[in-house]
Design a protein around this motif. Structure first.
Motif, mmCIF file in Angstrom:
data_model
loop_
_atom_site.group_PDB
_atom_site.id
_atom_site.type_symbol
_atom_site.label_atom_id
_atom_site.label_comp_id
_atom_site.label_asym_id
_atom_site.label_seq_id
_atom_site.Cartn_x
_atom_site.Cartn_y
_atom_site.Cartn_z
ATOM 1 N N LYS B 51 24.794 39.428 74.741
ATOM 2 C CA LYS B 51 26.005 38.659 75.067
ATOM 3 C C LYS B 51 27.242 39.547 75.049
ATOM 4 O O LYS B 51 28.021 39.576 76.013
ATOM 5 C CB LYS B 51 26.195 37.508 74.062
ATOM 6 N N THR B 52 27.414 40.273 73.952
ATOM 7 C CA THR B 52 28.582 41.147 73.847
ATOM 8 C C THR B 52 28.554 42.215 74.931
ATOM 9 O O THR B 52 29.587 42.536 75.535
ATOM 10 C CB THR B 52 28.627 41.786 72.452
ATOM 11 N N THR B 53 27.362 42.737 75.197
ATOM 12 C CA THR B 53 27.226 43.742 76.251
ATOM 13 C C THR B 53 27.717 43.187 77.592
ATOM 14 O O THR B 53 28.447 43.861 78.324
ATOM 15 C CB THR B 53 25.751 44.182 76.352
ATOM 16 N N PRO B 89 37.605 39.711 71.754
ATOM 17 C CA PRO B 89 36.433 40.527 71.419
ATOM 18 C C PRO B 89 35.711 39.959 70.201
ATOM 19 O O PRO B 89 36.266 39.141 69.464
ATOM 20 C CB PRO B 89 37.023 41.899 71.087
ATOM 21 N N GLU B 90 34.473 40.419 70.016
ATOM 22 C CA GLU B 90 33.706 40.035 68.845
ATOM 23 C C GLU B 90 34.357 40.685 67.620
ATOM 24 O O GLU B 90 34.717 41.857 67.665
ATOM 25 C CB GLU B 90 32.292 40.582 69.042
ATOM 26 N N GLN B 91 34.502 39.956 66.537
ATOM 27 C CA GLN B 91 35.162 40.456 65.324
ATOM 28 C C GLN B 91 36.410 41.269 65.643
ATOM 29 O O GLN B 91 36.442 42.471 65.433
ATOM 30 C CB GLN B 91 34.211 41.356 64.527
ATOM 31 N N LEU B 165 35.503 34.512 75.684
ATOM 32 C CA LEU B 165 35.578 34.447 74.225
ATOM 33 C C LEU B 165 34.230 34.852 73.644
ATOM 34 O O LEU B 165 33.215 34.189 73.896
ATOM 35 C CB LEU B 165 35.932 33.026 73.779
ATOM 36 N N ASP B 166 34.219 35.949 72.889
ATOM 37 C CA ASP B 166 32.963 36.410 72.286
ATOM 38 C C ASP B 166 32.857 35.814 70.886
ATOM 39 O O ASP B 166 33.541 36.254 69.972
ATOM 40 C CB ASP B 166 32.921 37.944 72.251
ATOM 41 N N GLU B 167 32.008 34.853 70.730
ATOM 42 C CA GLU B 167 31.819 34.126 69.474
ATOM 43 C C GLU B 167 33.132 33.659 68.858
ATOM 44 O O GLU B 167 33.516 34.100 67.775
ATOM 45 C CB GLU B 167 31.038 35.002 68.490
ATOM 46 N N PRO B 168 33.814 32.748 69.553
ATOM 47 C CA PRO B 168 35.125 32.306 69.075
ATOM 48 C C PRO B 168 35.082 31.607 67.720
ATOM 49 O O PRO B 168 36.089 31.589 67.020
ATOM 50 C CB PRO B 168 35.595 31.343 70.169
HETATM 51 MG MG LIG Z 1 27.671 39.907 70.140
#
Ligand SMILES: [Mg+2]
Ligand SMILES: Nc1ncnc2c1ncn2[C@@H]1O[C@H](COP(=O)(O)OP(=O)(O)OP(=O)(O)O)[C@@H](O)[C@H]1O
Lengths: 268, 313
Positions: B51-53, B89-91, B165-168
């Motif tokens: 997902k992040t990729t 971004p994620e975190q 949104l990456d893992e909002p």
């Molecule tokens: Mg991720």
């Protein structure tokens, strides 16, 4: 291109809040002030010693600032991943490199100015407290404007060193970048020796290699005119212009390379 | 107006793994996906699915090994497209010695806002994510959840048409989760396209018009959640105001007692809560919460691999 000044200002804002920077500048200013006391101990030589120590401190601390901030700003941004949200903004990667560089140069200019003011203040105080006859014995006046040339060349050298630091930090981590940059600073001050290397060795290959290295590696010795200025020997404007031209060319090449590498990089 | 807000065509990414002799490891494998304007798409997948990729490829933080990503009809990384998108971004992590307000003003100015507009935009957004009181704090003093909220605010600074949104929801407390859900609903209502990743099915249930499910770098299903036939394994019911006796009368056994008179009941699939709820009321029980227990994305995927005909795609 409109984003470059914004990024530069941000670099400046970030670095003036950096404790390391404060401490370095404070320490340099204290050292310059302390050179007054050292000057007192060695009667007759005093202005020269203050000038020599003051310019030396400006250069050495300037180098530390250039390397640490120059490396920190880009590689920290990558390492801490703040670059992710920044690059999602309408900022091209080369604009980021140029903005960072401009901000670093601005930071350096302000720092050098602070140190220069401190140096002139100490020298001005010196001239003010000493007697007229004693002042006559000095080779150059205490607040000699020629020192500005030396300070300008220190600044040009720091701009070059900053470009080296920025270049490495576009593709290497902070520790490796710092080591390589310091390595090049050391090499850069002895670079001129490579030119005469062929007179020392027999091997043609080694001589050829030395010649290539002489032209490729940065040459930092010409930026140091401290001795001339302290001993009231003239430094021609032509020399300053030529040295500055060298810096500009070298910086241009480094920034182009940095932009090229940075644009192709994966931020994983 | 381009037909699709987001479009992935055969997107593939290999990462070199190994120090001495790096060999490519496929993180994303030929992913094709279209998102229409105004759609809220849940991009679901277990940890390490890619997902992040995918989001990084869309932001051109990394370059694809092959394939294409387009946003608003323009290739990923195009500056004109980036003017019209927001990315969390994620975190997320920003600059330690800036305040939240300064960060948003800086980002606003990168979009060409005047200093004045950027400041008022920053104030509005920080209020919207519940950080109004902390806006003059340096970000080093922010907790993880607060940084996540700053991340959401900065993604909205340019009033974007498309949001990534990456893992909002990650790192947020229950109130933060609820607020974020409401925010995403509001964004949808305002006609924006939202592409959000999550590994939590219930986030998607509450928000999405459509989901795409990614497992081990491959897209295994896309469609409306209702059509994807996630198997319900039962329900988790929490009630209060009783003792075990009454529950036994009702024939409920799988009961765990928690503090102050609350009970967690695991309802099996053959006891749907619809019939049980009125009965509970008659016995003076109050329902605290009711949550369906779905099979996980991994279980869904395993079933998909074993019996492909059962699930819609
Ligand atoms: Mg991720
Ligand atoms: N820089 C990298 N180098 C090597 N492999 C990587 C790199 N980044 C990601 N991967 C691999 O790519 C795959 C997908 O990772 P990705 O971060 O996209 O997953 P994800 O779906 O976001 O997971 P999560 O839910 O944990 O955030 C993983 O197998 C991961 O190990």
């Amino acid at each position: 291109m409109a984003v470059i000044p914004q990024i530069a200002l941000q670099v400046f804002r970030e670095s003036v809040r950096d404790k390391v920077l404060y401490n370095l500048v404070l320490f340099a200013v204290m050292l310059i002030a302390a050179s007054y006391l050292i000057g007192q101990l060695t009667a007759g030589q005093d202005v020269k010693i203050i000038k020599d120590l003051g310019l030396g401190a400006t250069q050495v601390f300037g180098l530390f600032i250039a390397v640490f901030i120059g490396i920190g700003l880009v590689s920290k941004e990558v390492e801490r991943r703040s670059i992710y949200s920044l690059l999602a903004k309408p900022v091209r990667r080369y604009e980021l490199v140029l903005g960072k560089y401009a901000g670093l140069v601005l930071t350096l200019a302000v720092n050098i100015a602070v140190m220069a003011v401190a140096l002139y203040a100490v020298l001005g105080y010196m001239a003010w407290v000493e007697t007229e006859e004693f002042r006559q014995s000095w080779e150059a006046p205490a607040t000699d404007p020629a020192m500005l040339l030396a300070i300008f060349l220190i600044f040009a050298q720091l701009m070059l060193v900053t470009a080296i630091a920025l270049f490495f930090s576009t593709f290497l981590g902070p520790i490796l970048s710092a080591m390589l940059t310091f390595g090049l600073i050391v090499v850069g001050h002895f670079n001129a020796d490579l030119r005469n290397f062929e007179n020392v060795v027999d091997s043609r290959a080694a001589a050829y290699l030395a010649k290539v290295l002489y032209y490729v590696l940065p040459n930092l010795a010409p930026f140091d005119v401290k001795a001339e200025v302290v001993h009231a020997q003239p430094v021609s404007l032509g020399y300053v212009a030529l040295t500055t031209g060298y810096a500009v060319t070298y910086i241009g090449a480094l920034l182009l390379a940095a932009m090229f590498i940075f644009a192709r990089r994966d931020f994983k | 107006m381009p037909r699709y807000a987001i479009r992935l065509q055969e997107l593939t990414k290999d990462f070199p793994v190994g120090f001495w002799r790096p060999r490519p490891v496929r993180a994303l494998d030929g992913v094709s996906l279209e998102v229409e304007p105004g759609e809220v798409l849940g991009f679901l997948g277990p940890n390490g699915a890619g997902k992040t990729t995918t989001l990084k490829l869309l932001m051109q933080l990394i370059y694809p090994t092959s394939g294409r990503a387009e946003i608003l009809g323009r290739p990923a990384g195009d500056v004109e497209a980036r003017r019209r998108l927001g990315y969390l971004p994620e975190q997320p992590y920003f600059y330690d010695n800036l305040t939240a307000e300064e960060l948003l003003v800086y980002f606003g100015r990168l979009f060409g806002l005047s200093a004045h507009d950027a400041r008022s935009r920053a104030a509005t957004l920080l209020d919207r994510v519940g950080l109004g009181a902390a806006r003059r704090w340096q970000l080093r003093k922010y907790s993880k959840g607060m940084l996540q909220r700053v991340g959401i605010a900065q993604a909205l600074v340019n009033d974007p048409e498309v949001l990534f949104l990456d893992e909002p929801m990650s790192g947020l407390d229950p109130v933060g989760r609820r607020d974020t859900r409401e925010l995403i609903r509001a964004l949808k209502h305002e006609g924006r396209t939202v592409f959000f990743s999550s590994h939590i099915l219930s986030d998607a249930e509450a928000l999405c018009s459509r989901v795409a499910i990614l497992v081990k770098g491959r897209l295994v299903a896309t469609g409306r959640l209702a059509d994807l036939a996630f198997e319900i394994l039962g329900w988790e019911l929490i009630v209060t105001g009783t003792d075990d006796g009454i529950l036994t009368v009702l024939g409920l056994d799988a009961v765990t007692t928690v503090a102050d008179g609350r009970f967690v009941i695991n309802l099996p699939v053959d006891r749907p809560p619809d019939q049980l709820l009125p009965e509970l009321g008659r016995h003076g029980l109050r329902v605290v919460s009711l949550t369906p227990r779905h099979e996980s994305l991994e279980e869904f995927f395993m079933r998909l691999v074993e019996h492909p005909q059962e699930t819609a795609s």
